[in-house]
Design an enzyme around this catalytic site. Sequence first.
Site, PDB file in Angstrom:
ATOM      1  CE  LYS A 211      41.780  37.318  37.862  1.00 48.78           C
ATOM      2  NZ  LYS A 211      41.808  36.125  36.978  1.00 48.78           N
TER       3      LYS A 211
ATOM      4  CG  HIS B 200      47.222  31.288  41.238  1.00 50.87           C
ATOM      5  ND1 HIS B 200      48.418  30.699  40.874  1.00 50.87           N
ATOM      6  CD2 HIS B 200      47.029  32.313  40.364  1.00 50.87           C
ATOM      7  CE1 HIS B 200      48.931  31.339  39.829  1.00 50.87           C
ATOM      8  NE2 HIS B 200      48.107  32.322  39.514  1.00 50.87           N
TER       9      HIS B 200
ATOM     10  CE1 TYR C 206      53.838  31.120  36.191  1.00 47.90           C
ATOM     11  CE2 TYR C 206      52.222  30.491  37.841  1.00 47.90           C
ATOM     12  CZ  TYR C 206      52.640  31.341  36.833  1.00 47.90           C
ATOM     13  OH  TYR C 206      51.851  32.387  36.464  1.00 47.90           O
TER      14      TYR C 206
ATOM     15  NE  ARG D 109      45.108  37.942  39.368  1.00 48.00           N
ATOM     16  CZ  ARG D 109      44.983  37.399  40.570  1.00 48.00           C
ATOM     17  NH1 ARG D 109      45.101  38.172  41.649  1.00 48.00           N
ATOM     18  NH2 ARG D 109      44.739  36.118  40.718  1.00 48.00           N
TER      19      ARG D 109
ATOM     20  CG  HIS E  73      49.699  38.272  33.454  1.00 41.79           C
ATOM     21  ND1 HIS E  73      48.996  38.991  34.406  1.00 41.79           N
ATOM     22  CD2 HIS E  73      49.288  36.985  33.579  1.00 41.79           C
ATOM     23  CE1 HIS E  73      48.183  38.172  35.055  1.00 41.79           C
ATOM     24  NE2 HIS E  73      48.356  36.954  34.583  1.00 41.79           N
TER      25      HIS E  73
ATOM     26  NE  ARG F  60      49.396  36.758  38.316  1.00 42.79           N
ATOM     27  CZ  ARG F  60      49.002  36.616  39.574  1.00 42.79           C
ATOM     28  NH1 ARG F  60      49.533  37.379  40.511  1.00 42.79           N
ATOM     29  NH2 ARG F  60      48.102  35.715  39.910  1.00 42.79           N
TER      30      ARG F  60
END
Length: 315
Positions: free
Chosen positions: A186, A285, A294, A158, A259, A262
């Site tokens: 995160k 994730h 994806y 990110r 992004h 990414r």
Amino acid sequence: MSTNSPNRPAAPSGPNGPEVERFLRYLSLERGRAANTLIAYRRDLESYEEFLHTRGVSDLAQVSREDVTDFATGLTGSSRSVQRRLSSIRSFHRYLVESGRTDHNPAAEVKGPQQPGRLPKALGVHQVSALLESVSGDDTLSLRDRALLEMLYGTGARVSEIVDLALDDVSGSDAKSPEVIRLIGKGDKERIVPLGSKARDALEAYVVRSRPVLARKARRSTPAVFLGARGGQLSRQSVWLILRARAHAAGISDALSPHTLRHSCATHLIAGGADIRVVQELLGHQSVQTTQIYTKVTIDSLRDVYYSAHPRATG
């Protein structure tokens, strides 16, 4: 993030305010949720508290599925925004059940609006190569920009993870760029990701030859890897501007964001046969379901190629 920060909004004043505060502390201390996530939860729960007040519901144990359904029906905004806010309510009621404060979750079966099946934007391999190879200058900013873009695409990080990257996260024992680096994602969750040879070479060239030049311009030193023209830590907005300028110079007219690189990294990995669990770990994730989108991108791409190339696919 401490929920006792003096800069945070005042606690909800209704009868359920203390429960909301305990829930936010739980998210912060036990689940490691990021500051922006906690702010969003607080805002969602404050509006929920106001809604329950208008219905005369002051005891969370008495909230019904109908109450939650009516709250969800009254939400406005995009389907994604509504789903996120409803998710906050589900999480809150689930916490109340798990902590023994209520005996049921009235939000568990409440469904929000269906989200359109939007696929993430991804560049083709040849487009990414054209972008990266176009940043070929040997000057200070070109070395920085090449390393920056190689890192975004090579690691699938990110943009916030890249701008927060510190020198200690990318320094090997021999003072050269290592084959793996440390990213803080995160919720302050740490993960180790591999660094390919292209990204490693570009990063080493930048750190050795370009970063010291930029660092000398700073009023005070910073451990950040990527620096701006004045020597301070590069901002996320600056990364956007750099990417767009470099893409324009490379003749790429598509609207790009960090992004995009990414998404491109993940899509190309899946298309190349990478295991979805590995890609999940690489991207940081929390759920593999987030990564599975994806696979759909890849399937759609294969379908397009098939129908355009196979002589008996159409007609």
